[in-house]
Design an enzyme around this catalytic site. Sequence first.
Site, mmCIF file in Angstrom:
data_model
loop_
_atom_site.group_PDB
_atom_site.id
_atom_site.type_symbol
_atom_site.label_atom_id
_atom_site.label_comp_id
_atom_site.label_asym_id
_atom_site.label_seq_id
_atom_site.Cartn_x
_atom_site.Cartn_y
_atom_site.Cartn_z
ATOM 1 C CG HIS A 25 77.071 -18.674 85.652
ATOM 2 N ND1 HIS A 25 77.456 -19.253 84.463
ATOM 3 C CD2 HIS A 25 75.945 -17.970 85.383
ATOM 4 C CE1 HIS A 25 76.591 -18.909 83.510
ATOM 5 N NE2 HIS A 25 75.671 -18.132 84.046
ATOM 6 C CD GLU A 69 80.639 -20.753 85.130
ATOM 7 O OE1 GLU A 69 80.040 -21.438 85.980
ATOM 8 O OE2 GLU A 69 80.049 -20.114 84.233
ATOM 9 C CB CYS A 74 73.777 -20.836 82.920
ATOM 10 S SG CYS A 74 72.820 -19.349 82.541
#
Lengths: 234, 752
Positions: A203, A205, A86
């Site tokens: 993302h 994560e 990002c």
Amino acid sequence: MKFGVVVFPGSNCDHDAYHVVSKHVGQPVDFIWHKQTDLSGYDALIVPGGFSYGDYLRAGALARFSPVMKAIKDFAAAGKFVFGVCNGFQILCESGLLPGALMRNSGLHFVCQHINIRVENEKTPFTSELDAGEVLSIPIAHAEGNYVCDDLTLAELEDNNRIIFRYCDENGEPSNEANPNGSRSNIAGICNAEGNVLGMMPHPERACEELLGSNDGRDIFRSLTKAVERMEGK
Amino acid sequence: MNNFAITPEVIATHNLTFEEYEKILKILGREPNLTELGVFSVMWSEHCSYKSSRVHLGRLPTTGKRVIVPPGENAGVVDIGDDWCVAFKVESHNHPSFIEPFQGAATGVGGILRDVFTMGARPIAAMNSLRFGHLTEDKHANRNKSILKGCVEGIAHYGNCFGVPTIGGEVVFDEAYNLNPLVNAFALGIVRKDQIFFGKASGIGNPVLYVGAKTGRDGIHGATMASAEFDEEALEKRPTVQVGDPFLEKLLLEACLEAMRSGAIAGIQDMGAAGLTSSSVEMAARAGTGLEINLTLVPQRETGMTAYEMLLSESQERMLIVAHRGREREIVEIFNKWDLDAVVVGKVVEGNRLKIFHNGNLEADLPVDKLTDEAPRYERRKAKGERRKLKTKNRKPKTEDQNEALKMLLASPNICSKRWVYRQYDTMVRTNTAILPGADAAVVRIKETRRAVAMCLDGNARFVAVNPKIGAKLNVAESARNVVCVGAKPIAITNCLNFASPERPEVMYSFSEVIDGIKEACEAFQTPVVSGNVSFYNETDGRGILPTPVIGMVGLIEDTHKIITHGFKSEGDIIALLGITNDDLSVSEYAQTILEFSTDELIETGEVPEINLDLEKKIQDACLNLADECLLKSAHDCSDGGLAVAIAESCFSSLNRKATGAEIELKNERLSTESLLFSESPSRIVISFKAEDLERVSAIALENNCPFEVIGKVGGEDLKIKLNEAEIVSASTAELENAWKNSLENQLGVEN
């Protein structure tokens, strides 16, 4: 093996990346303050999401001047792994580690939602645990994720299999409707020519646990861990 | 000291009455100077002093075994077990959001986040309760659209950059909020029980530090602005709206938490409304100390500012810190690491005087306790408003086809999907969000434990307008039910009480009744009030808003595996209703959308549903027992739009779940078809579970004395509802979902 998560003023996905590496990947990890210039001892760096320097001027534009960025360039030049997510992707583009730029989303709004991406190249340090064509459900959360580049760059990215992820529908079709931000050629993630620097807007994560709606992001971190192990084995 | 003449005009422009000024003269034994008058005017403003509401707020229950910090601090703190606590609060930013929607809403978020991290808690969730006038078919439609867009962008701008997930809340449309939108911002943070900080200026001789952003002339007199009604000149007040910088706030958060961990901080308070004035006065008042502040040392971003301006500025992203003596250097170093100003500007002294120096002059010398404890307190006159008792006109419904009615309701402004709004919010940062926006309540897990915290923000102003006390009880009951529906036990509330002018007796009457209603319901659910905010003077051009209490309910889930979502899961699962449907259509979305009653007509002709708190508790207990035994596949609160809408919403698709159909068979001779489908009786939950668990589920309902009725099963692609064998609804789920999903974009005239 040691991971580092870079912290700029305004990074806000730093804790999330740290959590995934320590808890779900089970590897040692440190926060790296943006004024730090010694990166020896680290094998892979994550440049996390957020609003480094408040996105003033342009997303990622100020972070490239941070002391740690020069060190990261040397780190990448030494063949070690750099993974920008990002805002991290935006910073890597601004600092020239990756080509192209990320512009305002075509819809002009910040967009946060789960989307699908297709694995375009499974032969990279970041995707070795995935299959080509595999569809991953991973969230995006950005206002400037519209990837642009000139024709030459696009040809080069395509010819060298450097487009790693494309936005797609649930069947893996990179359609216009499945493109959440207007990115050229549905590009969601690319790597550098050497293949050791990856930038992506989604993302991973945020997609490492069923509780959060998806664990499709884990294999990206597992791939990276394996790549570090292979490098250490050499 | 400056010697600016204090004329009656000067007093009036400070929103002080003649009696209040007399009181100031008595307290000081002399005339105040202009700076001192300014300090009194903000400290005694409605916004800061709660002068009209205080006498009533004392009736709210504020204690309980989980309550660690009751109201009075920057945020309430509640124990969630294993030495972890949550700090939370809701606060209004209505007036600034009307004048300048983007910055008004953004700084509302900023202010509430600071309130939470001032307590030492890292914010992990934010919500917003938003109320606007209608977006279509209204002479103010365009204005309302731009206010909505501005507010949403402002919230997104601030929360996303700061890095807190905005995970829920409500968006409500009603003509009563034309030119008077409501923006109530909620934040929740997590803190270890032994690391809670307080806004106390304790320790004589301790240095006082100013940290964070520099002071400018923005927001001067924001608190007094928020304590007056609006007229056509309101927009001229734009300069009193503050401008927020979420990046700076993020740095401030990290620096404050780091400084707190260092152990060098004795007390800390955010500079919110009335800025430096209220923070220093409140800190000293809580500790029973005095303060000396030298304004010359305050970091400033404009030149030539007077003491008056600096004291009343509402520049954002600033804090006041009292350090342990000798450790101020450590704090300065931490803030410098984060590129923030941190300057010693004064010290804690004995006595009770606040002394303000500027350029070597004593600019203000005031008794701290008199500014707070002796602030005016009004037992304002209250009188029940006359209801114009209109006769219910027999209205012809817009459609008698229930498929059509259901579709219209699903697309109606208050029921349709708010995806356009929450898609602009980062709902997932910090990777804790277990239930995304759009559900009965939002859920974040607590990484440090196995637990999760559920939360919702709810108001139901139309009910409150008809009957403030019952309306308030319904409001608390619904918010408790909402967290119960995700599997959480309600533990405490925060509230934001939005009302029109307290100087009108009918407003004060409903305010007082609302307090009594909240009190009764909170006692029934054992959910004390731990924080809150009152916003009066919500009126424009003499027209007040509906009395609008907003309840922020927080619930606790012991195990993240026991979180329940509202969507139906598998073909063949049994659908059942906990609770009983009554004829409660007179104040409902059906009456508004299908019978086309205006809000005024609803209030003048309608009756609120009855609420039996005992029964409500039984239904919630049954639902929680079922959740605890992992028997529930889904649970969904049945409220706006009634049973048919609740079932339809459970059919719709969500992340990792395709849409499904349902077959419902109702048996009833008592109620009309419309009532059965769309009545808004409280105390109802639609659940689904595996067919093989029917016996156990009904036994648990029975044990709890909870009305329980199997009403159908999950399956197919259509929603089919039969009443006494006759089919009354048969519609494709996909078609219903489309009507529901795209309606807000259509009203806004934007692309899907």
